[in-house]
Design a protein around this motif. Structure first.
Motif, PDB file in Angstrom:
ATOM      1  N   ILE A 511      24.263 -62.985  22.678  1.00  0.00           N
ATOM      2  CA  ILE A 511      22.918 -63.606  22.132  1.00  0.00           C
ATOM      3  C   ILE A 511      22.546 -64.932  22.735  1.00  0.00           C
ATOM      4  O   ILE A 511      23.450 -65.763  22.785  1.00  0.00           O
ATOM      5  N   SER A 512      21.522 -65.042  23.667  1.00  0.00           N
ATOM      6  CA  SER A 512      20.964 -66.421  24.140  1.00  0.00           C
ATOM      7  C   SER A 512      20.650 -67.323  23.141  1.00  0.00           C
ATOM      8  O   SER A 512      20.864 -67.166  22.096  1.00  0.00           O
ATOM      9  N   SER A 513      19.899 -68.308  23.861  1.00  0.00           N
ATOM     10  CA  SER A 513      19.327 -69.379  23.110  1.00  0.00           C
ATOM     11  C   SER A 513      18.395 -68.948  22.049  1.00  0.00           C
ATOM     12  O   SER A 513      18.098 -69.783  21.159  1.00  0.00           O
ATOM     13  N   ALA A 514      17.884 -67.831  22.328  1.00  0.00           N
ATOM     14  CA  ALA A 514      16.900 -67.459  21.293  1.00  0.00           C
ATOM     15  C   ALA A 514      17.658 -66.450  20.060  1.00  0.00           C
ATOM     16  O   ALA A 514      18.286 -65.549  20.613  1.00  0.00           O
ATOM     17  N   PRO A 515      16.975 -66.909  19.008  1.00  0.00           N
ATOM     18  CA  PRO A 515      17.576 -65.880  17.917  1.00  0.00           C
ATOM     19  C   PRO A 515      17.369 -64.644  17.742  1.00  0.00           C
ATOM     20  O   PRO A 515      16.325 -64.323  18.309  1.00  0.00           O
ATOM     21  N   ILE A 516      18.104 -63.977  17.176  1.00  0.00           N
ATOM     22  CA  ILE A 516      17.620 -62.737  16.792  1.00  0.00           C
ATOM     23  C   ILE A 516      16.704 -62.451  15.683  1.00  0.00           C
ATOM     24  O   ILE A 516      16.742 -63.478  14.954  1.00  0.00           O
ATOM     25  N   GLN A 517      15.512 -61.649  15.843  1.00  0.00           N
ATOM     26  CA  GLN A 517      14.417 -61.598  14.851  1.00  0.00           C
ATOM     27  C   GLN A 517      14.508 -60.173  14.560  1.00  0.00           C
ATOM     28  O   GLN A 517      14.693 -59.204  15.267  1.00  0.00           O
ATOM     29  N   PHE A 518      14.215 -60.050  13.122  1.00  0.00           N
ATOM     30  CA  PHE A 518      13.891 -58.696  12.473  1.00  0.00           C
ATOM     31  C   PHE A 518      12.528 -58.731  11.997  1.00  0.00           C
ATOM     32  O   PHE A 518      12.169 -59.631  11.019  1.00  0.00           O
ATOM     33  N   ARG A 519      11.572 -58.113  12.677  1.00  0.00           N
ATOM     34  CA  ARG A 519      10.203 -57.797  12.101  1.00  0.00           C
ATOM     35  C   ARG A 519      10.140 -56.542  11.088  1.00  0.00           C
ATOM     36  O   ARG A 519      10.255 -55.400  11.599  1.00  0.00           O
ATOM     37  N   TYR A 520       9.564 -56.871   9.709  1.00  0.00           N
ATOM     38  CA  TYR A 520       9.756 -55.560   8.616  1.00  0.00           C
ATOM     39  C   TYR A 520       8.482 -55.567   8.116  1.00  0.00           C
ATOM     40  O   TYR A 520       7.630 -56.567   7.815  1.00  0.00           O
ATOM     41  N   GLN A 521       7.714 -54.193   7.829  1.00  0.00           N
ATOM     42  CA  GLN A 521       6.645 -54.351   7.242  1.00  0.00           C
ATOM     43  C   GLN A 521       6.670 -53.156   6.172  1.00  0.00           C
ATOM     44  O   GLN A 521       7.372 -52.050   6.446  1.00  0.00           O
ATOM     45  N   VAL A 522       6.215 -53.194   5.008  1.00  0.00           N
ATOM     46  CA  VAL A 522       6.068 -52.023   3.962  1.00  0.00           C
ATOM     47  C   VAL A 522       4.976 -52.172   3.343  1.00  0.00           C
ATOM     48  O   VAL A 522       4.175 -53.049   3.351  1.00  0.00           O
ATOM     49  N   GLU A 523       4.318 -51.026   2.995  1.00  0.00           N
ATOM     50  CA  GLU A 523       3.222 -50.704   2.445  1.00  0.00           C
ATOM     51  C   GLU A 523       3.447 -50.681   1.006  1.00  0.00           C
ATOM     52  O   GLU A 523       4.157 -49.773   0.386  1.00  0.00           O
ATOM     53  N   LYS A 524       2.659 -51.812   0.279  1.00  0.00           N
ATOM     54  CA  LYS A 524       2.844 -51.997  -1.246  1.00  0.00           C
ATOM     55  C   LYS A 524       1.639 -51.435  -1.856  1.00  0.00           C
ATOM     56  O   LYS A 524       0.320 -51.581  -1.422  1.00  0.00           O
ATOM     57  N   ALA A 525       1.836 -51.311  -3.227  1.00  0.00           N
ATOM     58  CA  ALA A 525       0.441 -50.889  -3.907  1.00  0.00           C
ATOM     59  C   ALA A 525       0.322 -51.312  -5.212  1.00  0.00           C
ATOM     60  O   ALA A 525       1.168 -51.655  -6.109  1.00  0.00           O
ATOM     61  N   HIS A 526      -0.762 -51.807  -5.720  1.00  0.00           N
ATOM     62  CA  HIS A 526      -1.157 -52.526  -6.951  1.00  0.00           C
ATOM     63  C   HIS A 526      -1.944 -51.362  -7.565  1.00  0.00           C
ATOM     64  O   HIS A 526      -3.233 -51.351  -7.501  1.00  0.00           O
ATOM     65  N   THR A 527      -1.237 -50.067  -8.168  1.00  0.00           N
ATOM     66  CA  THR A 527      -1.913 -49.098  -8.832  1.00  0.00           C
ATOM     67  C   THR A 527      -2.513 -49.264 -10.042  1.00  0.00           C
ATOM     68  O   THR A 527      -3.617 -48.586 -10.530  1.00  0.00           O
ATOM     69  N   GLY A 528      -2.027 -50.210 -10.966  1.00  0.00           N
ATOM     70  CA  GLY A 528      -2.401 -50.211 -12.120  1.00  0.00           C
ATOM     71  C   GLY A 528      -1.808 -49.325 -13.232  1.00  0.00           C
ATOM     72  O   GLY A 528      -2.355 -49.316 -14.172  1.00  0.00           O
ATOM     73  N   VAL A 529      -1.227 -48.367 -12.578  1.00  0.00           N
ATOM     74  CA  VAL A 529      -0.617 -47.223 -13.593  1.00  0.00           C
ATOM     75  C   VAL A 529       0.812 -47.655 -13.721  1.00  0.00           C
ATOM     76  O   VAL A 529       1.698 -47.686 -12.848  1.00  0.00           O
ATOM     77  N   ALA A 530       1.340 -47.825 -14.818  1.00  0.00           N
ATOM     78  CA  ALA A 530       2.787 -48.140 -15.238  1.00  0.00           C
ATOM     79  C   ALA A 530       3.704 -46.814 -14.458  1.00  0.00           C
ATOM     80  O   ALA A 530       3.457 -45.613 -14.692  1.00  0.00           O
ATOM     81  N   GLY A 531       4.838 -47.414 -13.921  1.00  0.00           N
ATOM     82  CA  GLY A 531       5.840 -46.271 -13.490  1.00  0.00           C
ATOM     83  C   GLY A 531       5.551 -45.960 -11.703  1.00  0.00           C
ATOM     84  O   GLY A 531       6.170 -45.406 -11.307  1.00  0.00           O
ATOM     85  N   THR A 532       4.312 -46.530 -11.280  1.00  0.00           N
ATOM     86  CA  THR A 532       3.904 -46.008 -10.046  1.00  0.00           C
ATOM     87  C   THR A 532       3.679 -47.295  -9.160  1.00  0.00           C
ATOM     88  O   THR A 532       3.381 -47.381  -7.999  1.00  0.00           O
ATOM     89  N   GLU A 533       3.759 -48.683  -9.713  1.00  0.00           N
ATOM     90  CA  GLU A 533       3.659 -49.881  -9.091  1.00  0.00           C
ATOM     91  C   GLU A 533       4.447 -50.108  -8.031  1.00  0.00           C
ATOM     92  O   GLU A 533       5.785 -49.784  -8.276  1.00  0.00           O
ATOM     93  N   ARG A 534       4.112 -50.639  -6.827  1.00  0.00           N
ATOM     94  CA  ARG A 534       5.093 -50.896  -5.745  1.00  0.00           C
ATOM     95  C   ARG A 534       4.631 -52.335  -5.396  1.00  0.00           C
ATOM     96  O   ARG A 534       4.338 -52.585  -4.135  1.00  0.00           O
ATOM     97  N   ARG A 535       4.716 -53.338  -6.112  1.00  0.00           N
ATOM     98  CA  ARG A 535       4.136 -54.828  -5.916  1.00  0.00           C
ATOM     99  C   ARG A 535       5.340 -55.670  -5.658  1.00  0.00           C
ATOM    100  O   ARG A 535       4.952 -56.672  -5.203  1.00  0.00           O
ATOM    101  N   ALA A 536       6.605 -55.571  -6.391  1.00  0.00           N
ATOM    102  CA  ALA A 536       7.543 -56.608  -6.112  1.00  0.00           C
ATOM    103  C   ALA A 536       8.072 -56.637  -4.960  1.00  0.00           C
ATOM    104  O   ALA A 536       8.115 -56.047  -3.796  1.00  0.00           O
TER     105      ALA A 536
END
Length: 562
Positions: A511-536
């Motif tokens: 690895i050079s002087s440039a650090p390793i980077q990890f780019r991460y994306q997730v689709e989350k949802a505020h459904t308002g319905v118990a048991g299906t939320e994915r906001r955390a």
């Protein structure tokens, strides 16, 4: 001694150039060598442990012979309860995936005050490395050593409910008429080719050889034997010439258990699990604190060679140096933030993680993902099930898992270059890249790629009653899918040029002087319905394997990244 022989003695003994003496490598000998093997039970110089605080155990290895490091083992037994009369016999079990390794939080090897190797988040790292092993090895070897539960059975439904007209082969979410895979320590089902029980419903008791005894029965439960090479990469391929080294110490830091007064439903992680999670009222039970039946010990083999061979080893150290190339693992953590969108909305949550490692020769990187169940939003979502799978709070795997997440994508930047022209989204492609790190990622179907929790995909894992009806909630149904489904989704990146070259210098990526980077994306949802939320928020744990060199010479011991 002439100049030529002086040069020969003082030469650096490089493992990968074949110059390390053959008695210090685990490879096959090309010559006959006389050796006396001394097996020693090494007691710790200090040991302390409490369930609420964890503990530390230290061992000091005597300076004699050559340590057969690949065969060294750490042995102990845990009990439920910390005082006479405490605990309940057979209510607690060792962790299903890693067994007794879940007790180890961190392990460190030192020599003369110099840290030779340290492994943090030891149990989680062992979960990753163990999944690269074959099903046969995990079931027939690791389950015996670690008291884990990696068994696998095929559940063949004799007459699925409502499908007699189709000879029992109905596909779909409501009825499952094909073969399912079950873990025999999670499900015992009365069906063809499996267990014969005296009840129509599925049972969930683990084998007694996986269960902890109470305090009064200490010494009669299963003893854990963890090969140090399974948790410390340095021990896998090297023999340590203790006779020519300063004092070698091994320090083990133990994971803490719960307080005796804490109810099971209020526990989010601990190194053991309950035997049967479907037992009525189990969530309100207390008294899950743990302790050691006796101080742990090391089982070690010392190899004593002829005086002439030992003199060569000492001479090589005093007039030259020995260089052992090995794999070290560094642990760092990140977080994908909580979703803050309004009600009935969904959207991507991105995070960029700077991992550093400048100047290091990196071999592999693994990323483990777990929902944060300790935050306010995480606590509200911790009992969520997606297609019947417990990917948040999982009281059989706890956080020694890696959760599959809805619609995620990622990419790496190594030495200022993107690894992939397009962000990785397909589960099959993710598993392909992960499998390149070692032989193959050998999880069960439905554990890695769930196709965004498609019920037909995860239903390869047992979730039916004996009649064949899908049911992901009742105790009468299989629970293999609930606890194992979608929970072996590790992200991996292989940076070795050739896996077969192992720890050869230059095989990894510098690895050079440039650090390793990890780019991460997730689709989350505020459904308002118990048991299906994915906001955390989602906690990310990075295990970065890189090559290091242990150098032993007349000045002592040092570790280098060069």
């Amino acid at each position: 001694m002439n100049a030529k022989s002086n040069d020969a003695v003082s030469a650096s003994y490089l493992e990968n150039d074949g110059m390390l003496p053959d008695v210090l490598t685990p490879s096959r000998r090309e010559r006959a060598v006389n050796v006396h093997v001394e097996t020693n039970i090494l007691e710790p110089v200090s040991h302390q442990y409490t369930s609420t605080g964890g503990g530390v155990t230290r061992f000091v290895l005597p300076a004699k012979g050559v340590l057969n490091a690949p065969a060294a083992a750490l042995c102990f037994e845990m009990v439920n309860g910390e005082a006479a009369g405490a605990g309940t016999d057979s209510r607690l079990s060792y962790h299903p995936t890693v067994g007794g390794v879940a007790m180890i939080k961190r392990i460190t090897v030192r020599c003369g005050g110099q840290i030779l190797s340290r492994v943090d988040e030891c149990a989680l790292y062992n979960m990753i490395k163990g999944t690269f092993k074959s099903q046969q090895y995990r079931e027939n070897v690791l389950d015996v050593r670690h008291a884990s539960s990696n068994g696998l059975y095929t559940k063949i439904l004799p007459n699925p409910a409502g499908s007699a007209a189709q000879a029992g082969f109905t596909l779909g979410e409501g009825l499952v008429g094909y073969h399912q895979l079950t873990n025999p320590d999670l499900d015992q089902s009365n069906c063809y080719g499996d267990f014969i029980t005296d009840q129509a419903n599925v049972k969930h008791g683990k084998a007694r050889n996986k269960l902890l005894r109470n305090f009064n029965q200490r010494g009669t439960g299963p003893e854990i034997a963890i090969r140090l090479a399974d948790i410390i990469p340095f021990f896998e391929r090297n023999q340590l010439p203790l006779l020519g080294m300063a004092q070698v110490e091994i320090e083990c830091e133990w994971a803490k258990g719960p307080d005796a007064a804490t109810q099971y439903d209020d526990i989010n992680t601990m190194p053991v699990v309950v035997d049967n999670p479907t037992t009525g009222g189990i969530g309100a039970t207390t008294g899950h604190n743990i302790g050691f039946a006796a101080p742990p010990f090391l089982s070690l083999d010392y190899l004593h060679y002829d005086d002439s061979e030992q003199a060569k080893i000492i001479q090589g150290i005093q007039q030259g140096q020995y260089t052992f190339n090995f794999t070290e693992v560094v642990v760092t953590k990140g977080i994908n933030p909580e979703y803050t969108g309004g009600a009935a909305t969904s959207g991507p949550v991105e995070s960029n993680h700077i991992l550093g490692m400048m100047g290091k020769e990196v071999k592999n990187i693994y990323v483990v993902k777990n929902w944060d169940v300790n935050s306010v939003q995480g606590a509200a979502e911790k009992d969520n099930q997606y297609a019947g799978c417990f990917t948040h709070r999982n009281d059989q795997l706890w956080d020694l898992k890696s959760a599959n997440v809805h619609k995620e994508l990622y990419n790496w930047i190594i030495n200022n270059e993107r690894m992939y022209d397009k962000d990785v989204t397909l589960g099959a492609l993710q598993q392909h890249y992960l499998s390149a790190c070692e032989t193959n990622w050998q999880c069960l179907p439905g554990q890695m790629d769930t196709h965004d929790f498609n019920q037909d995909v995860v239903s390869v894992l047992g979730n039916t009653q004996d009649a064949g009806t899908v049911d992901n909630t009742n105790a009468a149904s299989g629970i293999t899918q609930r606890y194992l489904g979608g929970n072996a989704h590790v992200i991996g990146l292989n940076l070795d040029k050739y896996n077969e070259m192992g720890n050869a210098r230059g095989n990894g990526t510098r690895i050079s002087s440039a650090p390793i980077q990890f780019r991460y994306q997730v689709e989350k949802a505020h459904t308002g319905v118990a048991g299906t939320e994915r906001r955390a928020a989602i906690n990310l744990t990075f295990f970065i394997e890189h090559r290091r060199s242990l150098i032993i010479n007349s000045l002592g011991v040092s570790v280098s990244d060069i």
